[in-house]
Design a protein around this motif. Structure first.
Motif, mmCIF file in Angstrom:
data_model
loop_
_atom_site.group_PDB
_atom_site.id
_atom_site.type_symbol
_atom_site.label_atom_id
_atom_site.label_comp_id
_atom_site.label_asym_id
_atom_site.label_seq_id
_atom_site.Cartn_x
_atom_site.Cartn_y
_atom_site.Cartn_z
ATOM 1 N N ILE A 39 0.838 -1.201 0.000
ATOM 2 C CA ILE A 39 0.000 0.000 0.000
ATOM 3 C C ILE A 39 0.873 1.251 0.000
ATOM 4 O O ILE A 39 0.623 2.189 -0.765
ATOM 5 C CB ILE A 39 -0.971 -0.003 1.193
ATOM 6 N N ILE A 40 1.916 1.245 0.813
ATOM 7 C CA ILE A 40 2.838 2.391 0.850
ATOM 8 C C ILE A 40 3.499 2.567 -0.518
ATOM 9 O O ILE A 40 3.596 3.685 -1.044
ATOM 10 C CB ILE A 40 3.887 2.225 1.969
ATOM 11 N N GLY A 41 3.933 1.463 -1.115
ATOM 12 C CA GLY A 41 4.534 1.519 -2.450
ATOM 13 C C GLY A 41 3.571 2.062 -3.490
ATOM 14 O O GLY A 41 3.955 2.859 -4.351
ATOM 15 N N ALA A 42 2.303 1.631 -3.409
ATOM 16 C CA ALA A 42 1.302 2.109 -4.370
ATOM 17 C C ALA A 42 1.036 3.594 -4.196
ATOM 18 O O ALA A 42 0.861 4.320 -5.184
ATOM 19 C CB ALA A 42 0.004 1.313 -4.209
ATOM 20 N N ILE A 43 1.017 4.049 -2.958
ATOM 21 C CA ILE A 43 0.802 5.482 -2.706
ATOM 22 C C ILE A 43 1.989 6.294 -3.211
ATOM 23 O O ILE A 43 1.808 7.327 -3.870
ATOM 24 C CB ILE A 43 0.528 5.735 -1.211
ATOM 25 N N ALA A 47 4.128 5.442 -5.583
ATOM 26 C CA ALA A 47 4.127 5.395 -7.052
ATOM 27 C C ALA A 47 3.063 6.320 -7.625
ATOM 28 O O ALA A 47 3.307 7.027 -8.612
ATOM 29 C CB ALA A 47 3.902 3.960 -7.518
ATOM 30 N N SER A 48 1.890 6.341 -7.005
ATOM 31 C CA SER A 48 0.821 7.227 -7.481
ATOM 32 C C SER A 48 1.192 8.688 -7.266
ATOM 33 O O SER A 48 0.880 9.536 -8.099
ATOM 34 C CB SER A 48 -0.491 6.900 -6.770
ATOM 35 N N LEU A 49 1.845 8.988 -6.155
ATOM 36 C CA LEU A 49 2.326 10.353 -5.904
ATOM 37 C C LEU A 49 3.337 10.758 -6.976
ATOM 38 O O LEU A 49 3.265 11.871 -7.511
ATOM 39 C CB LEU A 49 2.944 10.460 -4.513
ATOM 40 N N ALA A 50 4.253 9.861 -7.284
ATOM 41 C CA ALA A 50 5.251 10.157 -8.322
ATOM 42 C C ALA A 50 4.561 10.428 -9.657
ATOM 43 O O ALA A 50 4.904 11.392 -10.358
ATOM 44 C CB ALA A 50 6.235 9.000 -8.458
ATOM 45 N N ALA A 63 -3.905 -2.994 -2.703
ATOM 46 C CA ALA A 63 -2.863 -1.965 -2.790
ATOM 47 C C ALA A 63 -2.835 -1.332 -4.173
ATOM 48 O O ALA A 63 -2.605 -0.132 -4.306
ATOM 49 C CB ALA A 63 -1.495 -2.567 -2.458
ATOM 50 N N ARG A 64 -3.096 -2.131 -5.201
ATOM 51 C CA ARG A 64 -3.093 -1.629 -6.569
ATOM 52 C C ARG A 64 -4.192 -0.590 -6.785
ATOM 53 O O ARG A 64 -4.088 0.262 -7.642
ATOM 54 C CB ARG A 64 -3.278 -2.826 -7.537
ATOM 55 N N SER A 65 -5.241 -0.649 -5.969
ATOM 56 C CA SER A 65 -6.361 0.278 -6.108
ATOM 57 C C SER A 65 -6.279 1.475 -5.174
ATOM 58 O O SER A 65 -6.749 2.555 -5.517
ATOM 59 C CB SER A 65 -7.681 -0.468 -5.854
ATOM 60 N N ILE A 66 -5.731 1.280 -4.007
ATOM 61 C CA ILE A 66 -5.711 2.348 -2.990
ATOM 62 C C ILE A 66 -4.883 3.548 -3.449
ATOM 63 O O ILE A 66 -5.356 4.685 -3.389
ATOM 64 C CB ILE A 66 -5.228 1.808 -1.639
#
Length: 140
Positions: free
Chosen positions: A3-7, A9-12, A97-100
């Motif tokens: 989840i942290i990684g997905a957040i 990556a989405s921030l980037a 995580a892929r969706s959050i």
């Protein structure tokens, strides 16, 4: 960690596209279903069955009694096939995580529908675990 990684990556991605000329209008890869085309039960069942199938395949090909040099190929092809089938309906999550991460930066409908992409994969994965624990992969 996912989840942290997905957040992150989405921030980037959000930072990268925020400099887009004319502004960014996309959804950052957020999941969701078009309520004019698909009902919530259809989206829920696709995600549940898709996750169940994916986790069952992973548990099957990585089981100590059934190891294969082709496990990675089988897992990858299964995931690809599931994406081909489910993308038109929900965008395919199969992993909360892929969706959050994308939903946090997309807002709107992505956040409103996020619960489904958390609940359905958790139930599908849990059912796959129960099935595997019941001995479905045991050889005679």
């Amino acid at each position: 960690a996912q989840i942290i990684g997905a957040i992150i990556a989405s921030l980037a991605l959000w930072i990268i596209v925020s400099g887009q000329v004319g502004g960014h209008t996309g959804g950052f890869g957020a999941n969701g279903w078009d309520e004019a085309k698909w009902g919530m039960s259809s989206a829920f069942l696709w995600e549940l069955i898709g996750t169940f199938t994916f986790v069952t395949v992973i548990l099957g090909v990585t089981n100590a009694k059934h190891t294969t040099a082709f496990a990675g190929l089988v897992i990858g092809l299964t995931l690809a096939g599931l994406h081909f089938a489910i993308i038109p309906v929900t965008g395919t999550s199969l992993n909360p995580a892929r969706s959050i991460g994308p939903a946090l930066f997309s807002g709107g409908a992505a956040l409103g529908q996020l619960w489904l992409f958390i609940v359905a994969p958790l139930i599908g994965g849990a059912i796959a675990g129960v099935v595997a624990k019941a001995g479905i992969f045991e050889k005679d």
